[in-house]
Design an enzyme around this catalytic site. Structure first.
Site, short mmCIF file in Angstrom:
data_model
loop_
_atom_site.label_atom_id
_atom_site.label_comp_id
_atom_site.label_asym_id
_atom_site.label_seq_id
_atom_site.Cartn_x
_atom_site.Cartn_y
_atom_site.Cartn_z
N ASP A 84 -3.46 3.35 14.29
CA ASP A 84 -2.68 3.90 13.19
C ASP A 84 -3.23 5.29 12.87
OD1 ASP A 84 -5.02 3.54 11.70
OD2 ASP A 84 -4.19 1.96 10.43
N ARG A 122 0.84 -1.20 0.00
CA ARG A 122 0.00 0.00 0.00
C ARG A 122 0.88 1.25 0.00
NH1 ARG A 122 -4.84 1.40 4.30
NH2 ARG A 122 -3.21 1.05 5.85
#
Length: 556
Positions: free
Chosen positions: A472, A184
């Site tokens: 996150d 990603r």
């Protein structure tokens, strides 16, 4: 050390920092060249980055301008709707996406995590079917992490990765069957300030983080991945429109031609983690159909996107405590069921959301209760038709896999489950009524999580265990954006306290006073960033933008 390379349209050469416009478009590396960085930042790789920026950087800016316009329209009362100009795409039942590439046929459990050497080895030894190698929300974009992550991936793909702990213990990939890697890159909104791009007319700007992450990984690893029986696969974050998907598709097609691999070799899975994208799932699949493997329900960023877009639209759009916004509330059910139906109609895999619990080895009862919730969450996804799901920790894999095994059996997916029973309207996607209060604990938890996460991020950590959850950037975004919205919508807690900047400032002061420090701690900087993104009149679109400047001052 400064390295510059030109576009493929002119000879490649290494020159000094002063770049003359007549040389054509150039990429200049301004960051410090640490050990082995030259293995990634080769002249040929830099030339490829130069070509990517020359061809696509302008279109990236156009798409970012579209985002600003769309947020302005929503903020001024124009709700998103399914597009009339693309109705023919949604109504055409015949087209399909490319589907799973080699190694992506079974995705029932995917583990996510950053790309530092230790986490790379842990992920590849985890037993998951897929590893989301995350250069985005789980990575703090220090220069060392950005290029060091590329080195970890390069070495892992070639079977050369070794991590030596400070105590001298060596760690290697030992699993006979390792997960398929899906990388990603960072989102379109982010830049890489250790790399400059100078265009043909002499304008110099920071490089696109998306093009940097994608370009370096693809250039160095595409052929090696193909040779191993898999391929260059990507998760695409933060997409907001089919036009953004078209941009990625054009980048893929150009890149395949550039290195001489067949069209359609690349496979992408798109994260549907923004509100506008939820209204264009068919169109996003269509634009990427030659390269698309599926969609993912990026639940945390999706909630953040809703708050961001509707932050000023009144009490009807205010969500309660973050912990109360679960996957079973109506608007989240509508979003996920529409995703499964859309994917399976087009032959695309539907991948479920994150379970972020971190097992608490000091308290087995806490772990047992949390694992029950994880199992229930994965059971719901499997029964809804999802083909796979995400976890943040290896210890969650057995619980997740058992729920998908119970539904899938020996089948690698359940694309045959078309979900014709699902009909989702725009009104259902926008029905944010939950009927639960905002509590003082909810405000305090948001302040604590956001500041503690930002502090770790400023020290170079992007995935952080906080209160038995893996946090996150997405979860920190929810936390700070809720605080901003609660203040500006004049909300009160269930206990009767008015939520004001002063009320939150007291919580910040209390948190800072109670938090142990070390010489490397950056809590004061983190609190300042939090004040900037949660307590000021203006709402920064992403907290990582103002935090990045502070990150650069300490980590290069």
């Amino acid at each position: 050390m400064t390295i510059t390379a030109e576009s493929q349209t002119t000879p490649i050469r290494t020159v000094g920092a002063a770049v003359r416009a007549e040389m054509g478009p150039t990429i200049t590396i301004t960051g410090t060249m640490h050990d082995r960085f030259t293995d990634i930042l080769t002249p040929d790789a830099i030339a490829f980055l130069t070509e990517l920026h020359h061809r696509f950087a302008g279109r990236r800016h156009d798409r970012l301008a579209d985002r600003m316009r769309r947020r302005f329209e929503i903020g001024n009362g124009h709700d998103p709707r399914f597009r009339e100009d693309t109705a023919h795409i949604r109504d055409d039942a015949d087209w399909r996406v490319a589907g799973a590439g080699p190694g992506l046929e079974d995705r029932r459990v995917e583990i996510t995590g950053p790309t530092d050497p230790k986490m790379t080895i842990n992920a590849l030894n985890s037993g998951a079917k897929v590893w989301l190698a995350d250069q985005e929300d789980a990575t703090s974009p220090t220069w060392q992490n950005v290029i060091g992550g590329q080195l970890s991936l390069r070495d892992a793909i070639r079977g050369e990765l070794v991590f030596t702990s400070p105590e001298g213990k060596e760690y290697r990939v030992t699993a006979e069957q390792t997960p398929t890697i899906v990388m990603r890159p960072r989102g379109w909104h982010l830049t890489e300030k250790n790399i400059d791009f100078t265009d043909r007319v002499g304008r110099t700007m920071s490089a696109s983080a998306s093009l940097t992450d994608f370009g370096l990984y693809f250039f160095h690893n595409a052929q090696a991945l193909i040779d191993s029986g898999q391929g260059p696969y990507f998760y695409l974050p933060k997409i907001e429109s089919s036009e953004e998907a078209r941009l990625w598709n054009d980048i893929f097609s150009f890149s395949e031609e550039y290195i001489g691999i067949p069209h359609g070799t690349i496979r992408a899975t798109v994260l549907i983690e923004t509100l506008p994208a939820a209204f264009e799932m068919d169109e996003i699949l269509y634009e990427l159909r030659d390269h698309c493997a599926g969609l993912n329900a990026g639940r945390w960023d999706y909630i953040f996107s809703i708050i961001k877009n509707y932050r000023g639209r009144g009490a009807r759009f205010v969500l309660p405590d973050r912990s109360k916004v679960t996957m079973t509330v109506p608007f989240m059910r509508a979003y996920t069921e529409l995703l499964v139906k859309t994917c399976h109609k087009r032959g695309a895999y539907a991948i479920g959301g994150m379970s972020a619990f971190i097992p608490n080895r000091r308290d087995p009862e806490v772990t047992d209760r949390a694992l029950e919730k994880v199992s229930a969450d994965k059971r719901r996804e499997a029964n809804d038709g999802f083909d796979g799901t995400w976890v943040a920790h290896p210890d969650l894999i057995p619980a997740a896999q058992s729920e998908f095994d119970a539904v899938l059996g020996d089948r690698p997916h359940q694309l045959d489950r078309q979900r014709d029973d699902v009909e989702v309207t725009a009104e259902q996607l926008l029905d944010l009524r939950i009927g639960r209060p905002i509590t003082a604990k909810g405000v305090r938890d948001n302040v604590s999580v956001a500041i503690r996460y930002i502090e770790a991020w400023l020290r170079g950590l992007g995935a952080v265990a906080i209160d038995d959850l893996m946090e996150d950037a997405a979860t920190a975004e929810i936390s700070r954006s809720q605080v901003w919205q609660w203040i500006h919508q004049d909300r009160r807690t269930e206990e009767g306290e008015r939520i004001t900047a002063e009320y939150v400032e007291e919580m910040i002061t209390e948190l800072l006073a109670q938090t142990p420090r070390t010489d490397s701690s950056r809590f004061d900087d983190a609190a300042d960033v939090f004040r900037e993104v949660a307590l000021q009149p203006e709402f920064p679109a992403f907290l990582t933008a103002p935090a990045y400047a502070r990150l650069l001052s300490e980590n290069n």
